[in-house]
Design a protein around this motif. Structure first.
Motif, PDB file in Angstrom:
ATOM      1  N   PHE A  96      33.317  50.293 -61.355  1.00 17.22           N
ATOM      2  CA  PHE A  96      32.298  50.923 -60.515  1.00 17.22           C
ATOM      3  C   PHE A  96      31.149  51.471 -61.357  1.00 17.22           C
ATOM      4  CE2 PHE A  96      30.861  55.201 -59.301  1.00 17.22           C
ATOM      5  CZ  PHE A  96      30.066  54.889 -58.206  1.00 17.22           C
ATOM      6  N   TRP A 117      23.360  53.468 -51.271  1.00 14.67           N
ATOM      7  CA  TRP A 117      24.282  53.932 -50.227  1.00 14.67           C
ATOM      8  C   TRP A 117      23.519  54.560 -49.053  1.00 14.67           C
ATOM      9  CZ3 TRP A 117      29.263  52.640 -51.359  1.00 14.67           C
ATOM     10  CH2 TRP A 117      29.552  52.366 -52.714  1.00 14.67           C
ATOM     11  N   SER A 138      28.407  49.227 -61.983  1.00 12.83           N
ATOM     12  CA  SER A 138      27.765  48.594 -60.833  1.00 12.83           C
ATOM     13  C   SER A 138      26.455  49.270 -60.474  1.00 12.83           C
ATOM     14  CB  SER A 138      28.711  48.639 -59.622  1.00 12.83           C
ATOM     15  OG  SER A 138      28.721  49.944 -59.093  1.00 12.83           O
ATOM     16  N   ALA A 162      39.427  50.843 -62.188  1.00 11.65           N
ATOM     17  CA  ALA A 162      38.538  50.600 -61.058  1.00 11.65           C
ATOM     18  C   ALA A 162      37.262  51.418 -61.195  1.00 11.65           C
ATOM     19  CB  ALA A 162      39.246  50.934 -59.748  1.00 11.65           C
ATOM     20  N   LEU A 163      37.409  52.652 -61.664  1.00 13.92           N
ATOM     21  CA  LEU A 163      36.231  53.503 -61.866  1.00 13.92           C
ATOM     22  C   LEU A 163      35.317  52.912 -62.940  1.00 13.92           C
ATOM     23  CD1 LEU A 163      37.088  57.315 -61.755  1.00 13.92           C
ATOM     24  CD2 LEU A 163      35.578  55.993 -60.285  1.00 13.92           C
ATOM     25  N   GLY A 207      25.719  50.561 -57.711  1.00 16.25           N
ATOM     26  CA  GLY A 207      25.902  51.710 -56.832  1.00 16.25           C
ATOM     27  C   GLY A 207      26.161  53.010 -57.555  1.00 16.25           C
ATOM     28  N   ALA A 208      26.331  52.933 -58.877  1.00 15.97           N
ATOM     29  CA  ALA A 208      26.699  54.133 -59.632  1.00 15.97           C
ATOM     30  C   ALA A 208      25.518  54.714 -60.394  1.00 15.97           C
ATOM     31  CB  ALA A 208      27.811  53.802 -60.611  1.00 15.97           C
ATOM     32  N   VAL A 250      33.497  53.302 -49.158  1.00 14.08           N
ATOM     33  CA  VAL A 250      33.716  54.558 -49.876  1.00 14.08           C
ATOM     34  C   VAL A 250      33.799  55.764 -48.948  1.00 14.08           C
ATOM     35  CG1 VAL A 250      32.732  56.157 -51.526  1.00 14.08           C
ATOM     36  CG2 VAL A 250      32.681  53.722 -51.993  1.00 14.08           C
ATOM     37  N   LEU A 285      26.945  58.791 -57.214  1.00 14.48           N
ATOM     38  CA  LEU A 285      26.459  57.572 -56.565  1.00 14.48           C
ATOM     39  C   LEU A 285      24.940  57.475 -56.677  1.00 14.48           C
ATOM     40  CD1 LEU A 285      28.568  57.944 -53.292  1.00 14.48           C
ATOM     41  CD2 LEU A 285      29.126  56.560 -55.303  1.00 14.48           C
TER      42      LEU A 285
END
Lengths: 214, 214
Positions: free
Chosen positions: A133, B197, A136, A129-130, A138-139, A86, B192
């Motif tokens: 995400f 991350w 996931s 794709a968003l 990571g969000a 990213v 995020l």
DNA sequence: GAATTAATCAACAACGTTGTTGATTAGATG
DNA sequence: CATCTAATCAACAACGTTGTTGATTAATTC
């Protein structure tokens, strides 16, 4: 205007690159003056080609405009999809968009004129794709992919055009680093300190549709 | 075209509102077609006024354009400064901007053409306010006011124009609520999840200028 | 109510753009 | 080499826009 004595100065014939030169000049002009500011005359002049030649390659003004539009749609997908991490993806994106202001300008025009134009396929895949995400680990929870997508794309676009005021190459890359830093910071930590805004936290905790109900 | 028998149909004289009608039509047109798309002919036609009358009020096309520009600058300050709580301010801003697409479009043009135009006073005061905010307890640490300002303004502008594709009033206000929710969510929590991350967190921890050094 | 001001408009000339047509000839094909 | 295709261009007519000028007359002033 007296009749010229010299034979007509014909240019070397290479229809493919002539067409490319015309398209390129058209893109440039649309970027500079907006879609309404593009005239066949000026395009032909910049491409170093007779105006009639432009009409040989594109039936009329509208067809040249949609050709510009299509070229744009083609390169868009490439830009939105990538397997890089990213952080690098952000940097690449920012660098590309600052280095290609005509692209940014076209993209903005595209976003503002969707009702007239055809639906945009690459945008849909980007939102898809968003969506993946958003689910996931990571969000942050509760992301709205469609609206977040608008924010994530439009902000750098407008910024990039503004950033191109920088005269020296050094200033420009400095500006890229500043913006990259700020947007990453924002992505990670947001803008407001949640502890200081309890009412807003409570408001956001409710789903969007219930906000103003009752 | 045969000479008309009827006496010339003079309109009631009211120079102030005539001027206002011309300016209004000009704004509308700039919003619809961009600054290059505005023609005196069309402006006069929409204002229901003879073309010559437009030239009485504005010396030429350029002067009309800067008049539109100035009108814009005047209302801008009003919009950026307010004493309402942040959450309501966001809603008011979004509602205004969706309700006045010509304003959004002008603002974007303004942002994209600063090099040619005069420096924008209201923008400076907006950034100054952000600077104060950035130091306050309510803000996340490490905010870059200038760049954050670009993000906070440009994203809603582009979104609002896109949102105006909605046909019904209901769809529009629904879209406002969705966007309002998402942007508040983002302001509070970012995008995020920092725990996922670590490298990016480390990257952002360093100041922007040191990022790519060494 | 007469004179003045200026708001409005129609008509004009200059210019730029558009799209078309026909002439010229480079490059491809036989 | 002869022929053909089509790429390139100059010239043209139609149109729209621009900015100017002079005529008309609604308001204003005296």
């Amino acid at each position: 205007m007296e009749p010229s004595q010299q034979p007509r100065p014909f240019r070397r014939r290479d229809p493919l690159s002539t067409r490319e030169a015309i398209l390129c000049a058209a893109r440039e002009l649309v970027a500079e003056r907006g879609p309404e500011g593009m005239t066949i005359s000026e395009v032909a002049h910049r491409a170093g080609v007779n105006r009639g030649t432009a009409y040989q390659h594109f039936r009329n003004r509208g067809e040249l405009a949609t050709a510009v539009h299509d070229w744009f749609g083609g390169t868009l997908a490439m830009l939105l999809s990538s397997d890089l991490p990213v952080s690098e993806r952000i940097d690449r994106f920012l660098e590309f968009i600052v280095g290609h202001p005509e692209y940014a300008r076209l993209w903005i025009d595209e976003m503002l004129s969707i009702p007239n134009g055809r639906p945009n396929e690459s945008w849909k895949t980007f939102v898809a794709a968003l969506e993946v995400f958003a689910e996931s680990i990571g969000a942050q929870p509760g992301i709205d992919p469609e609206r977040l997508g608008r924010i994530l794309v439009s902000a750098p676009l407008v910024w990039s055009l503004w950033a191109n005021r920088a005269v020296t190459e050094e200033d420009r890359s400095l500006e890229v680093r500043h913006f990259s830093h700020e947007i990453k910071r924002m992505l990670l930590f947001g803008v407001l300190n949640p502890e200081a805004w309890p009412e807003m936290v409570a408001e956001v905790a409710k789903p969007a549709l219930a906000d103003k109900a009752q």
